[in-house]
Design a protein around this motif. Sequence first.
Motif, PDB file in Angstrom:
ATOM      1  N   GLN A   1      19.566 -44.783  13.948  1.00  0.00           N
ATOM      2  CA  GLN A   1      19.314 -43.388  14.328  1.00  0.00           C
ATOM      3  C   GLN A   1      17.849 -43.175  14.693  1.00  0.00           C
ATOM      4  O   GLN A   1      17.538 -42.551  15.712  1.00  0.00           O
ATOM      5  CB  GLN A   1      19.691 -42.453  13.177  1.00  0.00           C
ATOM      6  N   LEU A   2      16.963 -43.699  13.869  1.00  0.00           N
ATOM      7  CA  LEU A   2      15.540 -43.511  14.120  1.00  0.00           C
ATOM      8  C   LEU A   2      15.090 -44.234  15.384  1.00  0.00           C
ATOM      9  O   LEU A   2      14.252 -43.732  16.137  1.00  0.00           O
ATOM     10  CB  LEU A   2      14.738 -43.998  12.911  1.00  0.00           C
ATOM     11  N   LYS A   3      15.653 -45.403  15.640  1.00  0.00           N
ATOM     12  CA  LYS A   3      15.298 -46.138  16.870  1.00  0.00           C
ATOM     13  C   LYS A   3      15.797 -45.411  18.111  1.00  0.00           C
ATOM     14  O   LYS A   3      15.126 -45.402  19.153  1.00  0.00           O
ATOM     15  CB  LYS A   3      15.857 -47.557  16.812  1.00  0.00           C
ATOM     16  N   ASP A   4      16.985 -44.795  18.023  1.00  0.00           N
ATOM     17  CA  ASP A   4      17.492 -44.001  19.147  1.00  0.00           C
ATOM     18  C   ASP A   4      16.564 -42.818  19.435  1.00  0.00           C
ATOM     19  O   ASP A   4      16.284 -42.500  20.598  1.00  0.00           O
ATOM     20  CB  ASP A   4      18.907 -43.488  18.842  1.00  0.00           C
ATOM     21  N   ILE A   5      16.086 -42.171  18.378  1.00  0.00           N
ATOM     22  CA  ILE A   5      15.156 -41.046  18.557  1.00  0.00           C
ATOM     23  C   ILE A   5      13.835 -41.546  19.142  1.00  0.00           C
ATOM     24  O   ILE A   5      13.235 -40.896  19.997  1.00  0.00           O
ATOM     25  CB  ILE A   5      14.920 -40.331  17.209  1.00  0.00           C
ATOM     26  N   LEU A   6      13.400 -42.728  18.696  1.00  0.00           N
ATOM     27  CA  LEU A   6      12.154 -43.304  19.197  1.00  0.00           C
ATOM     28  C   LEU A   6      12.216 -43.550  20.700  1.00  0.00           C
ATOM     29  O   LEU A   6      11.247 -43.300  21.421  1.00  0.00           O
ATOM     30  CB  LEU A   6      11.850 -44.609  18.458  1.00  0.00           C
ATOM     31  N   VAL A   7      13.344 -44.031  21.184  1.00  0.00           N
ATOM     32  CA  VAL A   7      13.506 -44.278  22.626  1.00  0.00           C
ATOM     33  C   VAL A   7      13.282 -42.989  23.419  1.00  0.00           C
ATOM     34  O   VAL A   7      12.576 -42.968  24.434  1.00  0.00           O
ATOM     35  CB  VAL A   7      14.908 -44.860  22.921  1.00  0.00           C
TER      36      VAL A   7
ATOM     37  N   ALA B   1      11.643 -40.313  22.368  1.00  0.00           N
ATOM     38  CA  ALA B   1      10.252 -39.887  22.178  1.00  0.00           C
ATOM     39  C   ALA B   1       9.312 -40.644  23.111  1.00  0.00           C
ATOM     40  O   ALA B   1       8.364 -40.064  23.658  1.00  0.00           O
ATOM     41  CB  ALA B   1       9.841 -40.095  20.723  1.00  0.00           C
ATOM     42  N   VAL B   2       9.586 -41.933  23.328  1.00  0.00           N
ATOM     43  CA  VAL B   2       8.761 -42.732  24.239  1.00  0.00           C
ATOM     44  C   VAL B   2       8.897 -42.224  25.672  1.00  0.00           C
ATOM     45  O   VAL B   2       7.914 -42.094  26.401  1.00  0.00           O
ATOM     46  CB  VAL B   2       9.139 -44.226  24.142  1.00  0.00           C
ATOM     47  N   LYS B   3      10.122 -41.921  26.071  1.00  0.00           N
ATOM     48  CA  LYS B   3      10.341 -41.408  27.432  1.00  0.00           C
ATOM     49  C   LYS B   3       9.615 -40.091  27.660  1.00  0.00           C
ATOM     50  O   LYS B   3       9.140 -39.808  28.758  1.00  0.00           O
ATOM     51  CB  LYS B   3      11.844 -41.228  27.688  1.00  0.00           C
ATOM     52  N   ARG B   4       9.520 -39.271  26.618  1.00  0.00           N
ATOM     53  CA  ARG B   4       8.867 -37.965  26.744  1.00  0.00           C
ATOM     54  C   ARG B   4       7.394 -38.006  26.324  1.00  0.00           C
ATOM     55  O   ARG B   4       6.728 -36.976  26.291  1.00  0.00           O
ATOM     56  CB  ARG B   4       9.616 -36.929  25.911  1.00  0.00           C
ATOM     57  N   ASN B   5       6.916 -39.192  25.982  1.00  0.00           N
ATOM     58  CA  ASN B   5       5.493 -39.382  25.646  1.00  0.00           C
ATOM     59  C   ASN B   5       5.061 -38.508  24.476  1.00  0.00           C
ATOM     60  O   ASN B   5       3.975 -37.933  24.471  1.00  0.00           O
ATOM     61  CB  ASN B   5       4.612 -39.113  26.872  1.00  0.00           C
ATOM     62  N   GLU B   6       5.902 -38.392  23.455  1.00  0.00           N
ATOM     63  CA  GLU B   6       5.566 -37.650  22.238  1.00  0.00           C
ATOM     64  C   GLU B   6       4.801 -38.593  21.310  1.00  0.00           C
ATOM     65  O   GLU B   6       5.371 -39.238  20.438  1.00  0.00           O
ATOM     66  CB  GLU B   6       6.848 -37.142  21.564  1.00  0.00           C
ATOM     67  N   ARG B   7       3.486 -38.661  21.493  1.00  0.00           N
ATOM     68  CA  ARG B   7       2.710 -39.727  20.869  1.00  0.00           C
ATOM     69  C   ARG B   7       2.684 -39.657  19.347  1.00  0.00           C
ATOM     70  O   ARG B   7       2.833 -40.659  18.659  1.00  0.00           O
ATOM     71  CB  ARG B   7       1.274 -39.702  21.412  1.00  0.00           C
ATOM     72  N   ILE B   8       2.443 -38.454  18.816  1.00  0.00           N
ATOM     73  CA  ILE B   8       2.395 -38.328  17.360  1.00  0.00           C
ATOM     74  C   ILE B   8       3.739 -38.708  16.747  1.00  0.00           C
ATOM     75  O   ILE B   8       3.816 -39.430  15.746  1.00  0.00           O
ATOM     76  CB  ILE B   8       2.021 -36.885  16.977  1.00  0.00           C
ATOM     77  N   LEU B   9       4.813 -38.225  17.360  1.00  0.00           N
ATOM     78  CA  LEU B   9       6.151 -38.549  16.866  1.00  0.00           C
ATOM     79  C   LEU B   9       6.419 -40.046  16.974  1.00  0.00           C
ATOM     80  O   LEU B   9       7.027 -40.654  16.089  1.00  0.00           O
ATOM     81  CB  LEU B   9       7.199 -37.754  17.647  1.00  0.00           C
ATOM     82  N   ILE B  10       5.954 -40.668  18.053  1.00  0.00           N
ATOM     83  CA  ILE B  10       6.129 -42.117  18.239  1.00  0.00           C
ATOM     84  C   ILE B  10       5.445 -42.875  17.106  1.00  0.00           C
ATOM     85  O   ILE B  10       6.023 -43.789  16.500  1.00  0.00           O
ATOM     86  CB  ILE B  10       5.571 -42.561  19.609  1.00  0.00           C
ATOM     87  N   ASN B  11       4.200 -42.501  16.808  1.00  0.00           N
ATOM     88  CA  ASN B  11       3.460 -43.175  15.736  1.00  0.00           C
ATOM     89  C   ASN B  11       4.184 -43.031  14.399  1.00  0.00           C
ATOM     90  O   ASN B  11       4.311 -43.991  13.628  1.00  0.00           O
ATOM     91  CB  ASN B  11       2.051 -42.584  15.624  1.00  0.00           C
ATOM     92  N   MET B  12       4.636 -41.812  14.133  1.00  0.00           N
ATOM     93  CA  MET B  12       5.303 -41.545  12.861  1.00  0.00           C
ATOM     94  C   MET B  12       6.597 -42.357  12.743  1.00  0.00           C
ATOM     95  O   MET B  12       6.859 -43.001  11.721  1.00  0.00           O
ATOM     96  CB  MET B  12       5.596 -40.050  12.751  1.00  0.00           C
ATOM     97  N   LEU B  13       7.405 -42.345  13.806  1.00  0.00           N
ATOM     98  CA  LEU B  13       8.670 -43.076  13.777  1.00  0.00           C
ATOM     99  C   LEU B  13       8.450 -44.571  13.627  1.00  0.00           C
ATOM    100  O   LEU B  13       9.166 -45.254  12.883  1.00  0.00           O
ATOM    101  CB  LEU B  13       9.477 -42.777  15.046  1.00  0.00           C
ATOM    102  N   ASN B  14       7.462 -45.093  14.336  1.00  0.00           N
ATOM    103  CA  ASN B  14       7.170 -46.528  14.227  1.00  0.00           C
ATOM    104  C   ASN B  14       6.815 -46.915  12.800  1.00  0.00           C
ATOM    105  O   ASN B  14       7.251 -47.952  12.297  1.00  0.00           O
ATOM    106  CB  ASN B  14       6.010 -46.902  15.165  1.00  0.00           C
TER     107      ASN B  14
END
Length: 834
Positions: A744-750, A752-765
């Motif tokens: 689930q988290l990896k699907d959300i990360l994909v 977030a990357v497409k939309r360039n949500e940087r803070i969210l990307i860092n947090m999810l990673n």
Amino acid sequence: LLGEDHSNFKRIVSMSKATKHKAKGADSPKLLPTETLEQRAKADLSKQNYRRAKEWLKELYKRSNEQYLPQLIQCYQELAKQMLKKGQRSEAKTVFDHIRLLAGDKAVPSLEAQLATQSDDYAAAAGVFIEHCSNGAKPFSAGDDHVMADALVLAFADNPDLKEVNPGLHGELMAIGRALEYVSAERFTNALSELKQIGLQSIFSGWRLFIKGLCAFYMRDDARAMEAFSRLRGEPLLSKAARPFLFILDEHTALLSKGETKEPLLRQVCTVLNRRDLEHVLPRAEYLWHVRRYSDSYEHVARTLTGFPSEEAGLLHTLSRFYFNAVFQMNGPQTDKYIKSIYYFADKKKKSHVDDLLFARVRNLCLDTDEMVSDRETIKLWEEFLLLYDRVHGENAKLRALVYAHLGDKFSREEEREPLIFEREKRKAGIRNSRLAEDAYKNSLKLNSADKDVHLSLLHLYEKTGEGSKRNKMLDEISRLFPDDKETLVKNGNSCIERKAFIKGIEYLKRAATLDPLDRNLKEGLCIAYIKAARHFAGKCEARRYREFMGEAIGLGEAGLNNINLGLPYLKVRLAVFEWIGGCDNEGDLLLEDILSNGDGGPQLTFFAYLIGRIYTASAQHWSRLEKRVMDVFKNPVPAVAAAFTDILQYVNLIDLPKFWIRKEFDRLNKYAMDAAVKVCTPPEAEKIVRYASRQGHSGKKLAGRYIHIILDQDPRNPLFLYFKYMNETADNFRPPTASDLRQLKDILVIAVKRNERILINMLNKIIRSIEDYLSMDADDGNDWDGVENEKAELKSIIEEVMKKFKPEQRSSSREKKAKVNLQQASLFDDISF
């Protein structure tokens, strides 16, 4: 043995043999007509099945020598080339002998040259080419140019025959030779000058690129070197020669073919880097490391590399650091096994003080987290380490100071105490050993009195133990030693404010703000100090004093409602409340009415004035009038107002004053926000409300879910609200993370990357890495329930930490942090600086 079935068995075998011979005879070339032979030869040639094609062509050649001789020779040539590519030199030589029998002098010399080069007989190969040119034969094909160029260069001889036959080619060959000599002499400018004679269409163009790459590599121009070496893909010999350089420049470049091992390449790397002593050590060690045989890798290096481990500057020291630091990225069972293997191996060989020193350091750091080791034993182990260090390097006061500071940090750590028999929860955290921590810090300061961090650590220890007099003396000492240190001034200032020494505290904070005028946090801290001082003097009805302090605060204030501590409207509301508290009711009423009627944040400021008046204990007659205005606002639920109110209520809730009534305000705002959910809501408004609701735990779950649902109805692929949904649904699940959570988290990360949500990307990673580490624990660890609980607690703390940092206004400006290299992805060659 077969008994009665023996005769039947013989009959079956004879029948199978007859069938086999019959099938073979049917396909025999001798029995096939010419047209069929031609068709089959053509089909096999197109499939590059030259072995079978030659059988059809041999029969055709017998039937018509002149007609089919060229095709048969061509087939033999292609078969020989195919064999050479596979490294089948003896088979290729046999095929070439057939070609010479068939073609005589017309045999292709390029094949003979290729056979010679594969046997490293470059002089013979060069002789073949020169003889070919001397006979006035047609120039070689483009595919043979590489072989010819390699043979001529690697023969390392001046061929006068070539000069007579082809002076231009001879001149280019001599230029390549001189360029290589200049590279060996590190005269790279001269080498590049020689290459100007080589054209792009020359057969030596590949060597031109290779030498350019060498010059760039040794001149530390990595970009040009990478470009030059990367363009040699079509040159069989030179591309292999370039591989070690490409690996050094970027080890992630795809260099090996499928099934090819890495060890030969790593040996070449060691040769290129002039470390021939390592070419039989590091490649094998690298392989063992990547297959997770960590102990074997260490033993291989220690057994085969003289002087390892080492504390002397250089490669051996770097290797030693790699092996002894790797333990800190291993899990529990791996750590135990690795440390024991290092100890036992060192014990088997003749140990040195260096072995003992490095082992002691790793052992002590690993045991720091072992609760079974007593405090006295910990001190003894570290003093043993210091003794070993003195034997290897001599006395080092700064290192001793660092070790004692480390012990102070360990002993001053807060720990949860086990519950008593009739208690359900763990007792309040306490200091591990405050007396030993204080002694360790003082020992560190005796050795290095200029270490500000240790001074601050000791100060923090006194704060945690509640030793006020020692804390104040320490603060004065720090201020004397570091008069221009911003952090010290801030700590001293805040300490004075807490003791109600407002004038002294404000002076410290003003000095700190002067040192760094651009630090907004310092400005905000000074403003808060003014507010606290004003509130104190308002309680004493000293109008001149609280007006003076609030005047200073208002002077620091900023227009707008973005910051509750610095916003001018909020500061003026506070002054109006202080006027009420100080007994100046009319002044307070007039000032507040002016703010609320002329300000641009009516409902927000009204709610703030009501809450701040109540928490600062203004009389009920004042804040009750404001409550009526607030109730009027609550009659008309609007998401934007609800979002603004969440900021106000959460801010007031943080003020460290009695507020037994605050729970009712949360309940009232929760109901208001829930009623407002039927109206249009923007994502930023919903985000504020969701965050507000999630901080209330289970009681806010329904409110958070409502606004998450609203935004996902508008935008089903909003990554932030998908994450909120995941967190809201799993908030009450007291279970370890699963593979489903990870997906689930990896699907959300994909998304977030497409939309360039940087803070969210860092947090999810960060969270994904934690879950992956948890799920990758060895099967044996799965039965360790204490370990599972610790993993859950660690994962929860990581999520809470990143959530604190995840603010909407930072979303577009934050930068991603580099992740630590996973142990399984680590490489010996990553950490070695040649």
